[in-house]
Write a protein that holds these residues in place. Structure first.
Motif, PDB file in Angstrom:
ATOM      1  N   TRP A  25     102.465  17.432  25.143  1.00  0.00           N
ATOM      2  CA  TRP A  25     103.702  17.979  24.584  1.00  0.00           C
ATOM      3  C   TRP A  25     103.442  18.645  23.240  1.00  0.00           C
ATOM      4  CZ3 TRP A  25     108.293  18.806  26.747  1.00  0.00           C
ATOM      5  CH2 TRP A  25     108.594  18.143  27.944  1.00  0.00           C
TER       6      TRP A  25
ATOM      7  N   ALA B  42     101.922  21.968  23.960  1.00  0.00           N
ATOM      8  CA  ALA B  42     102.911  22.889  24.519  1.00  0.00           C
ATOM      9  C   ALA B  42     103.874  23.381  23.433  1.00  0.00           C
ATOM     10  CB  ALA B  42     103.677  22.193  25.645  1.00  0.00           C
ATOM     11  N   LEU B  43     104.324  22.465  22.575  1.00  0.00           N
ATOM     12  CA  LEU B  43     105.204  22.874  21.476  1.00  0.00           C
ATOM     13  C   LEU B  43     104.475  23.803  20.514  1.00  0.00           C
ATOM     14  CD1 LEU B  43     107.030  19.491  20.736  1.00  0.00           C
ATOM     15  CD2 LEU B  43     107.999  21.545  21.798  1.00  0.00           C
TER      16      LEU B  43
ATOM     17  N   PHE C 257     104.463  27.164  22.078  1.00  0.00           N
ATOM     18  CA  PHE C 257     105.791  27.764  22.011  1.00  0.00           C
ATOM     19  C   PHE C 257     106.102  28.253  20.595  1.00  0.00           C
ATOM     20  CE2 PHE C 257     110.395  27.299  21.323  1.00  0.00           C
ATOM     21  CZ  PHE C 257     110.857  28.209  22.266  1.00  0.00           C
TER      22      PHE C 257
ATOM     23  N   SER D  90     103.826  31.294  19.752  1.00  0.00           N
ATOM     24  CA  SER D  90     104.219  32.486  20.517  1.00  0.00           C
ATOM     25  C   SER D  90     105.580  32.995  20.077  1.00  0.00           C
ATOM     26  CB  SER D  90     104.227  32.164  22.006  1.00  0.00           C
ATOM     27  OG  SER D  90     105.150  31.122  22.291  1.00  0.00           O
ATOM     28  N   THR D  91     106.527  32.086  19.802  1.00  0.00           N
ATOM     29  CA  THR D  91     107.852  32.519  19.342  1.00  0.00           C
ATOM     30  C   THR D  91     107.762  33.233  18.005  1.00  0.00           C
ATOM     31  OG1 THR D  91     108.896  30.679  20.526  1.00  0.00           O
ATOM     32  CG2 THR D  91     110.177  31.730  18.775  1.00  0.00           C
TER      33      THR D  91
ATOM     34  N   ALA E 223     108.499  34.141  25.159  1.00  0.00           N
ATOM     35  CA  ALA E 223     108.318  32.835  24.510  1.00  0.00           C
ATOM     36  C   ALA E 223     108.460  31.703  25.519  1.00  0.00           C
ATOM     37  CB  ALA E 223     109.329  32.676  23.382  1.00  0.00           C
ATOM     38  N   LEU E 224     109.437  31.813  26.427  1.00  0.00           N
ATOM     39  CA  LEU E 224     109.598  30.788  27.453  1.00  0.00           C
ATOM     40  C   LEU E 224     108.384  30.746  28.380  1.00  0.00           C
ATOM     41  CD1 LEU E 224     111.336  28.673  28.858  1.00  0.00           C
ATOM     42  CD2 LEU E 224     112.418  30.516  30.151  1.00  0.00           C
TER      43      LEU E 224
ATOM     44  N   ALA F 207     105.620  29.058  26.631  1.00  0.00           N
ATOM     45  CA  ALA F 207     105.791  27.611  26.602  1.00  0.00           C
ATOM     46  C   ALA F 207     105.369  26.984  27.923  1.00  0.00           C
ATOM     47  CB  ALA F 207     107.245  27.270  26.282  1.00  0.00           C
TER      48      ALA F 207
ATOM     49  N   GLY G  69     102.220  24.570  28.448  1.00  0.00           N
ATOM     50  CA  GLY G  69     102.256  23.239  29.039  1.00  0.00           C
ATOM     51  C   GLY G  69     101.214  23.064  30.131  1.00  0.00           C
TER      52      GLY G  69
END
Length: 458
Positions: free
Chosen positions: A11, A14-15, A18, A21-22, A169-170, A173, A177
Motif C-alpha cells: 500500500w 502504491a500510494l 499515486f 504520478s498525481t 493518475a488513477l 495508482a 499497486g
C-alpha cells in the motif's frame, strides 16, 4: 505506549506511485493549460495582425493614406481618429491591439507633438509594405481578449486535460499497486522462508524469476543460508547423538567391569585394570576433542606459533608411530628437505600429523604410508599418502565432517586418535586457525592423499 499504525508496504508503494504520478501529471496539466492559453492568444494576435495588414495594404493600393485608414472590426481593432485625438482608438467595448505608425515610427493621427516610439517598441514593430517598400509599421499593444467561442474552446481543452490527468493518475495508482505486489513478492517468499527456518523445516526451492536483481540475490543468499542452517542443525543433532553413543560405550564397559569387581565376579587383575584405563583414556580423548572443536568454533583455539624446522617435527611424528606401523605390517616413509621451515604452533601441527598418519595406518594396514613436505608458493605443503582402498568420490567432500565415517573398509581402528570420528575435523580446524587449508583426494594408483597447505608467515 500507543501501537504505531501498520500500513502494508504494498500500500505504501502504491500510494507513493499515486502521489508522485498525481503531482507530476498535475504539474504537466497545469503547464499544458497555461501554455495552450498563451499560444492561443498569440495565434489570435497573429491572425488579427495579418488581417489588419492585409486591409491596410488594400487601402493604400486603392489610393488611400495612413491617416484615412479604418480597419474592419475583428478580435481587436485599431483606429486613427481625427487629427489630435488618441491614436488607434478602438470601437466601443474593444481595446486596441495595434498602433499604426508612419515610417519614422510616429503614431498615425497623434499630432506633431507626439514623440516617436521607443527602441523596445520599434524592435517589435512589423513593417507594412506596398510594392516592396515599407509605408508604415504595426506595433502590438496588448493581447486579444478571449471571449465567446474561443473561451469555450479553451475551457473544453482545460477540462479534457484535467480528465486526462485524473485518468492517468488513477491508472498509475492501479499499475503502481500491481507493480508493488510484483516487486514485493520476493519479500513475501523471504518471510515464509524465515518462518520455515524458525520451524526447522527444509528450504523450499524458489521458482525462477524472469528478471534477476538485488532481491533475487537476497533470496538466493537466504536459500543458501537456510540450507546451511538446516544442515548444521541436523549435523548438530547427529553429533550429539553420536557423541552420546561414543561416550556410552566406554562408560558401559567401565561400569560393567567395576560392578563385576565390586560384587566379586571379577578380580581386579592388572589386565582388567589396564582395559579400564584404556576406556577411560578413550573418554578423555573424546571429551578433549569435543572441547577443542568448541574452541575452534568460537574462534578461541589457542595457538603459540613460532618459526620451526619441519624436518625434526616430521621425523618425531614418524618415529612415534613406527612401532604401530610395524605391528600392522606397514612402512613409514619420510620425504622432507632438511632446510624447510614454517611458522606454526608445533604442538598443534604435531596433533594434525598424528591424526593424519594414524588415520592412514588404520585404513591401509600392510602398505606404505608416505609423509612429504615441500615449499609451494608463499607457503609449505604437507602430504600424507597411503595405499589403502581409497574413498569414493561421493564420500570425499564429507571426510572432514564431524563424526563422519566412510565405508567399512576405511573405518577407524582402535586407539590411533580417530576413534571418536573427530580427528579429521580437528585437523581442519587447526589448519584453518593457522590460515591454511586442507583437502583430500584419491590417489591415481589407489589410496588416499591428504594435503595441508600452511602460509609461510615470517
Amino acid at each position: 505506549m500507543r501501537r504505531p499504525l501498520r500500513i502494508p508496504l504494498a500500500w505504501q508503494l502504491a500510494l507513493a506511485f499515486f502521489a508522485v504520478s498525481t503531482l507530476a501529471l498535475g504539474s504537466v496539466g497545469m503547464l499544458s493549460t497555461a501554455l495552450t492559453r498563451s499560444q492561443f492568444r498569440t495565434l489570435l494576435s497573429e491572425q488579427e495582425r495579418a488581417r489588419v495588414e492585409a486591409q491596410l495594404q488594400t487601402h493604400l493600393q486603392a489610393g488611400g493614406t495612413l491617416a484615412t485608414f479604418r480597419p474592419d472590426a475583428g478580435t481587436g481593432t485599431l483606429g486613427t481618429g481625427k487629427q489630435g485625438e488618441h491614436p488607434a482608438r478602438p470601437e466601443r467595448g474593444r481595446r486596441s491591439l495595434f498602433i499604426l505608425t508612419d515610417p519614422q515610427f510616429r503614431p498615425v493621427g497623434a499630432g506633431p507633438g507626439v514623440p516617436p516610439l521607443g527602441q523596445r517598441e520599434r524592435a517589435a514593430a512589423v513593417p507594412v509594405e506596398v510594392d516592396g517598400q515599407p509605408v508604415g509599421y504595426l506595433v502590438a499593444r496588448g493581447r486579444p481578449d478571449i471571449e465567446g467561442a474561443n473561451a469555450a474552446f479553451l475551457r473544453r481543452t482545460a477540462q479534457a486535460i484535467a480528465w486526462a490527468t485524473a485518468a492517468s493518475a488513477l491508472l498509475a495508482a492501479l499499475l503502481g499497486g500491481w507493480l508493488a505486489r510484483q516487486l514485493l513478492r520476493p519479500l513475501a517468499q523471504l518471510r515464509s522462508g524465515i518462518a520455515a527456518l524458525g520451524r526447522g523445516e527444509e528450504p523450499t526451492p524458489l521458482p525462477p524469476r524472469l528478471v534477476q536483481d538485488e532481491l533475487s540475490d537476497l533470496l538466493g543468499s537466504f536459500e543458501t543460508m537456510h540450507a546451511e542452517v538446516v544442515h548444521t542443525q541436523q549435523a548438530g543433532r547427529q553429533l550429539t547423538a553420536d557423541i552420546a553413543h561414543d561416550l556410552n560405550t566406554p562408560l558401559t564397559v567401565i561400569r560393567g567391569q567395576l560392578e563385576a569387581m565390586l560384587d566379586g565376579t571379577f578380580q581386579p587383575t592388572p589386565a582388567r585394570l589396564s582395559r579400564l584405563n584404556d576406556q577411560a583414556g578413550r573418554l578423555a580423548r573424546l571429551v578433549g576433542d569435543v572441547r577443542l572443536l568448541a574452541q575452534a568454533d568460537a574462534g578461541e583455539l589457542p595457538l603459540r606459533a613460532r618459526r620451526i624446522p619441519l624436518a625434526g617435527l616430521l621425523e618425531d611424528a614418524v618415529h612415534a608411530l613406527a612401532d604401530e606401523a610395524r605391528a600392522r605390517g606397514s612402512r613409514m616413509q619420510l620425504e622432507v628437505p632438511a632446510d624447510l621451515n614454517v611458522t606454526a604452533d608445533p604442538d598443534r601441527l604435531r596433533q594434525v600429523l598424528d591424526n593424519l598418519l594414524g588415520n592412514a595406518l588404520n585404513h591401509a594396514p600392510g602398505s606404505a604410508v608416505t609423509l612429504r613436505a615441500w615449499a609451494e608458493g608463499s607457503g609449505v605443503t604437507l602430504q600424507v599418502q597411503d595405499a589403502g582402498p581409497g574413498v569414493s568420490p561421493q564420500e570425499l567432500p564429507h571426510l572432514f565432517e564431524r563424526l563422519y565415517r566412510a565405508d567399512p573398509s576405511r573405518q577407524t581402528g582402535s586407539g590411533l586418535g580417530l576413534s571418536s570420528g573427530l580427528g579429521l575435523s580437528i585437523s581442519r580446524s587447526i589448519v584453518q586457525a593457522h590460515g591454511g587449508r586442507i583437502a583430500a583426494r584419491s590417489a591415481p594408483q589407489g589410496g588416499l592423499i591428504v594435503e595441508v597447505w600452511l602460509p609461510d608467515v615470517t
